[in-house]
Design an enzyme around this catalytic site. Structure first.
Site, short mmCIF file in Angstrom:
data_model
loop_
_atom_site.label_atom_id
_atom_site.label_comp_id
_atom_site.label_asym_id
_atom_site.label_seq_id
_atom_site.Cartn_x
_atom_site.Cartn_y
_atom_site.Cartn_z
N HIS A 482 -29.44 -33.73 -8.97
CA HIS A 482 -30.87 -33.57 -9.21
C HIS A 482 -31.30 -34.17 -10.55
O HIS A 482 -32.50 -34.31 -10.82
CB HIS A 482 -31.25 -32.09 -9.16
CG HIS A 482 -32.62 -31.83 -8.63
ND1 HIS A 482 -33.56 -32.82 -8.46
CD2 HIS A 482 -33.24 -30.68 -8.25
CE1 HIS A 482 -34.69 -32.30 -8.00
NE2 HIS A 482 -34.51 -31.00 -7.85
N ASP A 486 -34.70 -36.97 -7.14
CA ASP A 486 -35.70 -35.93 -6.94
C ASP A 486 -35.63 -35.42 -5.49
O ASP A 486 -35.08 -36.08 -4.61
CB ASP A 486 -37.10 -36.45 -7.24
CG ASP A 486 -37.28 -36.82 -8.70
OD1 ASP A 486 -36.62 -36.18 -9.55
OD2 ASP A 486 -38.07 -37.74 -8.99
#
Length: 511
Positions: A482, A486
């Protein structure tokens, strides 16, 4: 008298190399065995020593030139080389003495690969007193990455084994001693290069020299620094004019590893008390180096990446129908079975083009985008999980992908994969479905930023055009970092894979 300096044997299946660095220039005095230049292949780095003392003559192959095996590199004018001091070799342990002269020859631990400094002797194929032919396998070593077979440097008799099964040995250490053959003399043969064990994957970032430093570090040292995560200012060079060599990187990495941690990690919970009766029925087995490496890398992945998993499901009806329709013709033409992995590989390649951050990696404060796809295909073996890499999968056909998967899968099961074949992947596919897994969250294979988990195909009731019908469904899982990917990108990637599999014609139309 002029002596020729030629390209040495580079290893199995390696036919050419690039001249990386010349350490001498025409007119320089040269001592016997002093390093003249360094060659780089797609698998190993080879240093070329001077065959005799003298004065450096003509350099035939300049830096950057591509040369074949036994090609002429340079000439040396044999003569008085007083003033030519041999380059200082790195100090070695007592057990790393050069082969003894006379009618015996030492069997040494071969080069194990960049950043690999020790191995465990797993199996001896010969015992003391056995006659040995040249290049016959003497023993097998196990590192945390690959298994390395050690051949006999020449014909003779095995007279002494210095490192028994289970012993840990260092690169360049002595394993055994052989005596001469029938003629009473043994000429040590050139030690074969281990296939692929020093390869560094395409796209890896090399550490640049420290600011203000005029001396270029050895290319092999740069690679070792990149793998160890060290910068040039963390390594003290012992080479000529302060040049950093591979051995210097190994010492620096060991110093960093032995340095006290800034904060002590929580200790592993102690074992619960075990009764004498239960202890007698237990079996304690030391973890293999491969298993230790798997454990360390997976835990490092959890500790480093901001790992998150997103899920979707795919209707496999169209892929299964297409496969059933053409599988017989496919085998006849290409000589390999048409499986599901080529469809998934193609679908992932298609999706990675639209969401390139899933095919990228983080290097410090930089994001490195890969304009190619080296697809890792996770494979379970009797010794543990390995991930052979299919290079440039984005430019391959279905047949080429299936052939690569079959060939590397067989080598993985036989324990014959080289370190080079497991390095450089940019994305990984893991198929837990072959073991019956219905759902899982795969762990990232660092430094990659994404891994796709495939699962078991199961008939489930689905609503299609307002009707409930049974469809072959598979759950898909994408674990991603992450920090770089995204949620939108991760979901988009999975949807594109789903779309391509549910309508394979989209792959042909590049939609």
């Amino acid at each position: 008298m002029s002596i020729e300096v030629r390209v040495p044997t580079l290893g199995e299946s390696v036919t050419e190399a690039t001249v990386a660095t010349w350490f001498k220039k025409p007119g320089d005095a040269v001592a016997a065995d002093e390093m003249l230049c360094e060659l780089e292949t797609d698998k190993v780095t080879v240093e070329v020593p001077a065959p005799a003392a003298g004065v450096m003559g003509e350099i035939v192959a300049a830096e950057g030139s591509t040369v074949g095996v036994d090609a002429l590199l340079a000439t040396i004018s044999e003569g008085d080389s007083a003033g030519a001091e041999p380059a200082k070799a790195p100090q070695k342990d007592a057990d790393e003495a050069p082969a003894s002269s006379g009618a015996s020859v030492d069997v040494m631990v071969p080069t194990l690969g960049e950043s690999v400094t020790e191995a465990t002797v797993s199996t001896w194929f010969k015992k003391v007193g056995d006659s040995v032919a040249a290049d016959e396998m003497l023993c097998e070593l196990e590192t945390d990455k690959v298994s390395v077979e050690v051949p006999a440097p020449s014909a003779g008799t095995l007279t002494e084994i210095l490192a028994g099964e289970g012993d840990t040995v260092k690169a360049g250490g002595k394993l055994a001693v052989m005596s001469g053959g029938a003629d009473g003399a043994v000429e040590p043969a050139e030690r074969p290069q281990p296939e692929g064990n020093e390869a560094v994957a395409d796209g890896e970032q090399y550490t640049p020299p420290a600011a203000g430093k005029d001396v270029e570090d050895a290319p092999s040292a740069k690679k070792a620094m990149a793998e160890a995560g060290l910068s040039a200012d963390q390594v003290q060079g012992s080479g000529r004019d302060g040049r950093v060599m591979k051995e210097d990187v190994a010492k620096a990495a060991a110093a960093v590893a032995n340095a006290p941690a800034p904060a002590a990690a929580p200790a592993q919970a102690p074992r619960a008390p075990v009764s004498a009766d239960d202890a007698a029925r237990e079996e304690r087995v030391k973890m293999t180096r491969l298993r230790q490496t798997i454990a360390r890398r997976l835990k490092d992945s959890q500790n480093t990446a901001a790992m998150l998993t997103t899920y979707n499901e795919v209707d496999m009806t169209e892929v299964m129908a297409l496969r059933n329709q053409y599988k017989d013709e496919f085998v006849k033409k290409h000589g390999v079975k048409l499986g599901f992995m080529s469809f998934f590989t193609k679908a992932c390649v298609h999706a990675l083009k639209e969401v390139p951050e899933v095919n990228a990696e983080i290097d410090g404060t930089d994001i490195v985008y890969k304009n190619f796809v080296h697809m890792g295909i996770a494979a379970g073996t009797p010794t543990g999980l390995v991930v052979p890499v299919i290079r440039d999968a984005d430019s391959m056909s279905f047949a080429e992908i299936e052939k690569q998967i079959a060939e590397k899968g067989a080598r993985a099961r036989d324990g014959k994969l080289s370190m080079a074949e497991m390095q450089g992947g940019t994305f990984t596919i893991s198929n837990g479905g072959v073991y019956g897994s219905l759902m899982s969250s795969p762990i990232l294979n660092p430094p990659q930023s994404g891994i796709l988990g495939m699962h078991k195909i199961q008939q489930r009731p689905m609503v299609v055009n307002g009707e409930i019908v049974a469809r072959p469904m598979m759950y898909l899982a994408l674990s991603y970092d992450h920090r770089i990917v995204d949620g939108k990108g991760a979901v988009t990637f999975l949807v594109r894979v789903k779309d391509a599999l549910e309508d394979p014609r989209r792959l042909l139309m590049d939609l």
